[in-house]
Design an enzyme around this catalytic site. Structure first.
Site, PDB file in Angstrom:
ATOM      1  N   LEU A  43       0.826  -1.212   0.000  1.00 48.60           N
ATOM      2  CA  LEU A  43       0.000   0.000   0.000  1.00 48.60           C
ATOM      3  C   LEU A  43       0.860   1.261   0.000  1.00 48.60           C
ATOM      4  O   LEU A  43       0.568   2.208  -0.736  1.00 48.60           O
ATOM      5  CB  LEU A  43      -0.945  -0.017   1.187  1.00 48.60           C
ATOM      6  N   ALA A  44       1.932   1.257   0.773  1.00 46.84           N
ATOM      7  CA  ALA A  44       2.763   2.467   0.822  1.00 46.84           C
ATOM      8  C   ALA A  44       3.520   2.651  -0.499  1.00 46.84           C
ATOM      9  O   ALA A  44       3.451   3.719  -1.120  1.00 46.84           O
ATOM     10  CB  ALA A  44       3.734   2.389   1.995  1.00 46.84           C
ATOM     11  N   SER A 284      -8.849 -11.117  12.837  1.00 49.05           N
ATOM     12  CA  SER A 284      -8.867  -9.653  12.889  1.00 49.05           C
ATOM     13  C   SER A 284      -9.439  -9.100  14.194  1.00 49.05           C
ATOM     14  O   SER A 284     -10.386  -9.624  14.765  1.00 49.05           O
ATOM     15  CB  SER A 284      -9.713  -9.136  11.728  1.00 49.05           C
ATOM     16  N   ARG A 330      -4.248  -2.979  21.629  1.00 47.18           N
ATOM     17  CA  ARG A 330      -3.649  -4.307  21.490  1.00 47.18           C
ATOM     18  C   ARG A 330      -2.639  -4.648  22.573  1.00 47.18           C
ATOM     19  O   ARG A 330      -2.580  -5.784  23.043  1.00 47.18           O
ATOM     20  CB  ARG A 330      -2.954  -4.386  20.131  1.00 47.18           C
ATOM     21  N   LEU A 441      -2.833   0.728   7.610  1.00 50.96           N
ATOM     22  CA  LEU A 441      -3.256   0.976   6.228  1.00 50.96           C
ATOM     23  C   LEU A 441      -3.375   2.482   6.011  1.00 50.96           C
ATOM     24  O   LEU A 441      -2.971   3.021   4.974  1.00 50.96           O
ATOM     25  CB  LEU A 441      -4.589   0.277   5.958  1.00 50.96           C
TER      26      LEU A 441
HETATM   27  C1  LIG Z   1      -2.567 -10.575   8.848  1.00 56.52           C
HETATM   28  C2  LIG Z   1      -2.486  -9.084   8.928  1.00 56.52           C
HETATM   29  C3  LIG Z   1      -3.637  -8.323   8.956  1.00 56.52           C
HETATM   30  C4  LIG Z   1      -3.577  -6.942   9.028  1.00 56.52           C
HETATM   31  N1  LIG Z   1      -4.731  -6.204   9.056  1.00 56.52           N
HETATM   32  C5  LIG Z   1      -4.653  -4.853   9.123  1.00 56.52           C
HETATM   33  C6  LIG Z   1      -5.840  -4.062   9.120  1.00 56.52           C
HETATM   34  O1  LIG Z   1      -6.946  -4.575   9.065  1.00 56.52           O
HETATM   35  N2  LIG Z   1      -5.715  -2.717   9.181  1.00 56.52           N
HETATM   36  C7  LIG Z   1      -4.494  -2.097   9.247  1.00 56.52           C
HETATM   37  O2  LIG Z   1      -4.447  -0.876   9.283  1.00 56.52           O
HETATM   38  N3  LIG Z   1      -3.357  -2.829   9.218  1.00 56.52           N
HETATM   39  C8  LIG Z   1      -3.407  -4.181   9.158  1.00 56.52           C
HETATM   40  N4  LIG Z   1      -2.251  -4.910   9.140  1.00 56.52           N
HETATM   41  C9  LIG Z   1      -0.958  -4.215   9.007  1.00 56.52           C
HETATM   42  C10 LIG Z   1      -0.772  -3.771   7.557  1.00 56.52           C
HETATM   43  O3  LIG Z   1      -1.284  -4.740   6.689  1.00 56.52           O
HETATM   44  C11 LIG Z   1       0.683  -3.528   7.193  1.00 56.52           C
HETATM   45  O4  LIG Z   1       1.301  -2.760   8.174  1.00 56.52           O
HETATM   46  C12 LIG Z   1       0.768  -2.776   5.874  1.00 56.52           C
HETATM   47  O5  LIG Z   1       0.005  -3.404   4.893  1.00 56.52           O
HETATM   48  C13 LIG Z   1       2.210  -2.652   5.421  1.00 56.52           C
HETATM   49  O6  LIG Z   1       2.201  -2.035   4.153  1.00 56.52           O
HETATM   50  P1  LIG Z   1       3.556  -1.592   3.478  1.00 56.52           P
HETATM   51  O7  LIG Z   1       3.199  -1.038   2.160  1.00 56.52           O
HETATM   52  O8  LIG Z   1       4.337  -0.760   4.415  1.00 56.52           O
HETATM   53  O9  LIG Z   1       4.379  -2.970   3.302  1.00 56.52           O
HETATM   54  P2  LIG Z   1       4.008  -4.342   2.556  1.00 56.52           P
HETATM   55  O10 LIG Z   1       2.607  -4.443   2.140  1.00 56.52           O
HETATM   56  O11 LIG Z   1       4.579  -5.425   3.418  1.00 56.52           O
HETATM   57  O12 LIG Z   1       4.843  -4.265   1.223  1.00 56.52           O
HETATM   58  C14 LIG Z   1       6.237  -4.414   1.223  1.00 56.52           C
HETATM   59  C15 LIG Z   1       6.707  -4.350  -0.204  1.00 56.52           C
HETATM   60  O13 LIG Z   1       8.122  -4.280  -0.200  1.00 56.52           O
HETATM   61  C16 LIG Z   1       8.656  -5.256  -1.066  1.00 56.52           C
HETATM   62  N5  LIG Z   1       9.956  -5.643  -0.511  1.00 56.52           N
HETATM   63  C17 LIG Z   1      10.262  -5.951   0.763  1.00 56.52           C
HETATM   64  N6  LIG Z   1      11.568  -6.204   0.881  1.00 56.52           N
HETATM   65  C18 LIG Z   1      12.095  -6.068  -0.341  1.00 56.52           C
HETATM   66  C19 LIG Z   1      13.393  -6.215  -0.862  1.00 56.52           C
HETATM   67  N7  LIG Z   1      14.443  -6.494  -0.104  1.00 56.52           N
HETATM   68  N8  LIG Z   1      13.557  -6.022  -2.186  1.00 56.52           N
HETATM   69  C20 LIG Z   1      12.521  -5.704  -3.005  1.00 56.52           C
HETATM   70  N9  LIG Z   1      11.276  -5.534  -2.550  1.00 56.52           N
HETATM   71  C21 LIG Z   1      11.070  -5.719  -1.238  1.00 56.52           C
HETATM   72  C22 LIG Z   1       7.648  -6.351  -1.115  1.00 56.52           C
HETATM   73  O14 LIG Z   1       7.795  -7.091  -2.298  1.00 56.52           O
HETATM   74  C23 LIG Z   1       6.356  -5.553  -1.053  1.00 56.52           C
HETATM   75  O15 LIG Z   1       6.004  -5.126  -2.344  1.00 56.52           O
HETATM   76  C24 LIG Z   1      -2.318  -6.306   9.084  1.00 56.52           C
HETATM   77  C25 LIG Z   1      -1.145  -7.068   9.076  1.00 56.52           C
HETATM   78  C26 LIG Z   1      -1.231  -8.452   9.019  1.00 56.52           C
HETATM   79  C27 LIG Z   1       0.030  -9.243   9.095  1.00 56.52           C
END
Ligand SMILES: Cc1cc2nc3c(=O)[nH]c(=O)nc-3n(C[C@H](O)[C@H](O)[C@H](O)COP(=O)(O)OP(=O)(O)OC[C@H]3O[C@@H](n4cnc5c(N)ncnc54)[C@H](O)[C@@H]3O)c2cc1C
Length: 637
Positions: A43-44, A284, A330, A441
């Site tokens: 998402l980020a 959840s 939590r 999110l």
């Molecule tokens: C089961 C579960 C349920 C959740 N439910 C909720 C919810 O309901 N509401 C809420 O607010 N939060 C929730 N969270 C937390 C939330 O989902 C995450 O904090 C958030 O989605 C992280 O998003 P992000 O974009 O930072 O990272 P991510 O979605 O983890 O994306 C990381 C990206 O980085 C890439 N990447 C990583 N390392 C490398 C590398 N070395 N080289 C190249 N690419 C790399 C990956 O391929 C991926 O594309 C939940 C978490 C879990 C585990």
């Protein structure tokens, strides 16, 4: 090193607008002259790459999955917060700000949190415009539910698949830019190092997960949105691939790592079932809207839950925290569950579980409504445990879930390396010592859609990065470093699997730097981890070769980084001689067993600087000041 947050001063409600106005702009025709690397397409990262592409920058986006659509964000279940006040129940930007600062136990930066609350309302509008199918009420308005640490309903959701739906929205925006040629997507690429030229982040080194090819990619700025490091515990709710490699290697290139010990243990996960389990599953937090949590009053009561009469049940959260009940934050719910289990009242075969019971809600609302709200979660639970939550209460126990710590960033989301920006779970920014449910999110999308598009332009316009070549000595040195690590892993002739080391490491971290921490345990862990790491490098066996799809090699590199990060976590936890949020130092608690902060001495962000392999990292403190939400003992009673 001095940490300058660049957080604006003046009235907080106007500070982001004023800051945006003060940021330098780049004219549309010039934007295409700049190359930006975005690592991560969750998402980020997905939101950032799409938004920067839309602005006209040349974007290269990397992820290790086969498609950006499979980023771990897809797993998010419960929802996303926003201060829309659709329920007319007293919500406001200020209340979301207040709840988040308090929920984080007064260890976050006020200005960042206020901006997050402000931007939350735009996120929902943007996602609706993209077609994200949020749940709606009968009249057509978007529906909301409640998450922990709030007494209002501000959580927008799409059944138990909110992350998936939001990611599809971001992915479509990203695909549009890919189609237009502003974004080039590089799937199945692992970032193994950061290239720093003249003190500025200028590129990355990647390894193709298909054929092992090492490549250099140069740019004018680098954005890391690589997610959290919860898998350091081995067992966690995170996807197996989640890792710390990108941020860890950036740390080793000079980016400071903030609050590494602030990790979140989520209260409602399916309990561990056996020694060889490799993954835990979240149920959840949204279930706590309708599920009541209880244990038998009698320690050691092994009767089936249906045979335990109401009078012999302890709804301990409702008893201890009547105002918030089952919806306490939590950290508090997790510790309370642990305390019940430690006192012998835990349920299930292992005794490490408490009940989450939907019976009252089913009786009140009907099975259909409950199925509409949580159907996919209930089905998932039944598939994993063989028990039907419509008939018997779920069993849940806390598990590693989220990491509030991450690379230090200023208000512009820039790390201590100029030109290196960090978004989403990978940075430390907004959640202090405990993140409220449904706020990750929100933060990831705020960072990607609404903050980085402004702040990166200011950096580029100010720094005016000069041309650099992929042949620069810094790039060559980074390639040599990445290659050396890969070769070292492959050339070992040991006998133990990567997973067996990871499992052992995870247990050390869980036992000593998990839900409870104390000086003796942390010191023990700080002795055990380096010894195990040494053993890892001597005895690990990585099968296969570099020039092929080799998940054993992929994992080995990640586990090697987890070893180093685990040590930093324990060091940080030992250094912070107070309890706050998810960091519960057993020596520092109130008579009721709540976290006891020490604001006089620890009201700061702990940012650690790498000093080389044989030296301890150096600590720099960013003091935190609270002009709006004054620190007090958190109470949810
Ligand atoms: C089961 C579960 C349920 C959740 N439910 C909720 C919810 O309901 N509401 C809420 O607010 N939060 C929730 N969270 C937390 C939330 O989902 C995450 O904090 C958030 O989605 C992280 O998003 P992000 O974009 O930072 O990272 P991510 O979605 O983890 O994306 C990381 C990206 O980085 C890439 N990447 C990583 N390392 C490398 C590398 N070395 N080289 C190249 N690419 C790399 C990956 O391929 C991926 O594309 C939940 C978490 C879990 C585990």
């Amino acid at each position: 090193m001095q940490l300058i947050s660049h957080a604006p001063t003046g009235p907080i409600a106007q500070s982001w607008d004023k800051h945006k106005f003060d940021l330098k702009l780049i004219n549309p025709a010039n934007k295409r002259k700049y190359n930006i690397i975005v690592v991560g397409s969750g998402l980020a990262g997905g939101a950032a790459a799409a938004s920067l592409g839309e602005l006209g920058y040349n974007v290269q986006c990397f992820c290790y999955q086969d498609s950006p659509r499979r980023a771990h964000s897809i797993a998010a279940q419960g929802g996303i917060n926003a201060a829309k006040n659709y329920h007319n129940d007293g919500d406001s930007i200020y209340r979301l700000f207040y709840d988040t600062v308090k929920g984080g136990d007064f260890r976050s930066r006020e200005a960042n949190v206020y901006r997050l609350a402000q931007v939350s309302v735009n996120i929902i509008d943007q996602c609706v415009a993209q077609g994200v199918p949020f749940a709606r009420e009968y009249g057509g308005l978007l529906d909301n539910r409640s998450f922990g640490g709030a007494q209002v309903s501000r959580t927008f959701y799409a059944r138990g698949q909110t992350g998936q739906q939001l990611l599809l929205g971001a992915y479509q925006a990203l695909e549009r830019q890919i189609g237009l040629g502003t974004v080039k997507m590089h799937p199945r690429m692992d970032m193994l190092d950061l290239i720093v030229v003249d003190g500025q982040a200028r590129g990355i080194v990647t390894r193709s997960l298909y054929d092992g090819k090492i490549e250099v990619h140069m740019a004018d700025a680098v954005v890391l949105a690589t997610g959290g490091y919860g898998n350091v515990f081995y067992l966690s709710t995170n996807a197996k691939g989640c890792n710390a490699t990108a941020i860890w290697r950036a740390y080793k290139r000079g980016a400071l790592f903030a609050n590494p010990c602030f990790t979140q243990i989520h209260p409602t996960c399916i309990p561990v079932a056996g020694e060889y389990q490799s993954k835990l599953t979240l149920m959840s937090e949204s279930l706590r809207n309708d599920g009541r949590i209880w244990v038998p009053k009698q320690p050691g009561d092994k009767r089936a839950p249906g045979s335990i009469p109401e009078s012999e049940r302890d709804y301990y959260l409702e008893r201890r925290y009547p105002s918030f009940g089952n919806l306490v934050p939590r950290d508090i719910a997790s510790r309370a569950a642990k305390a019940e289990c430690d006192s012998g009242r835990g349920v299930g075969e292992t005794g490490l579980g408490v009940y989450l019971d939907l019976a009252d809600a089913i009786q009140r609302l009907g099975k259909r409504t409950i199925a509409e709200r949580y159907g996919n979660l209930i089905e998932m639970y039944e598939r994993i445990t063989g028990e039907n939550p419509y008939q018997v209460p779920m069993r849940i126990y806390p598990a590693s879930h989220y990491t509030m710590g991450g690379l230090w960033v200023d208000y512009n989301l820039m790390s201590t390396i100029p030109g290196l920006f960090v978004l989403g779970e990978a940075n430390f920014s907004d959640h202090g010592a405990n993140r409220l449910g449904a706020s990750a999110l929100m933060q990831g999308l705020a960072d990607g859609y609404f903050i980085i598009p402004y702040t990166i332009g200011d950096y580029l316009a100010t720094a005016k990065p000069a041309k650099v070549s992929a042949d620069s000595p810094a790039a060559k040195e980074a390639v040599a470093n990445a290659t050396a690590i890969t070769n070292k892993l492959l050339n070992g002739n040991g006998t133990r699997t990567v997973d067996s080391f990871h499992r052992e490491l995870g247990k050390i971290v869980w036992d000593n730097c998990g839900m409870g921490r104390n000086e003796a345990g942390l010191k023990k862990a700080l002795a055990q981890i380096p010894a195990l790491r040494e053993d890892f490098w001597k005895n690990v066996r990585v099968l296969g070769a570099n020039e092929e799809f080799n998940q054993s090699l992929e994992r080995a590199g990640r586990v090697a980084d987890f070893f180093e990060l685990a040590e930093l976590m324990c060091l940080d936890a030992l250094d912070r001689r107070e309890s706050c949020g998810g960091h519960f130092r057993e020596e520092y608690q109130t008579p009721e067993g709540e976290a006891l902060r020490d604001d006089a001495n620890y009201s700061y962000v702990a940012a650690w600087e790498y000093q080389g392999e044989s030296r301890s990292p150096a600590l720099t403190k960013e003091p935190l000041t609270f002009n709006y939400v004054h620190p007090s003992q958190r109470s949810y009673k």
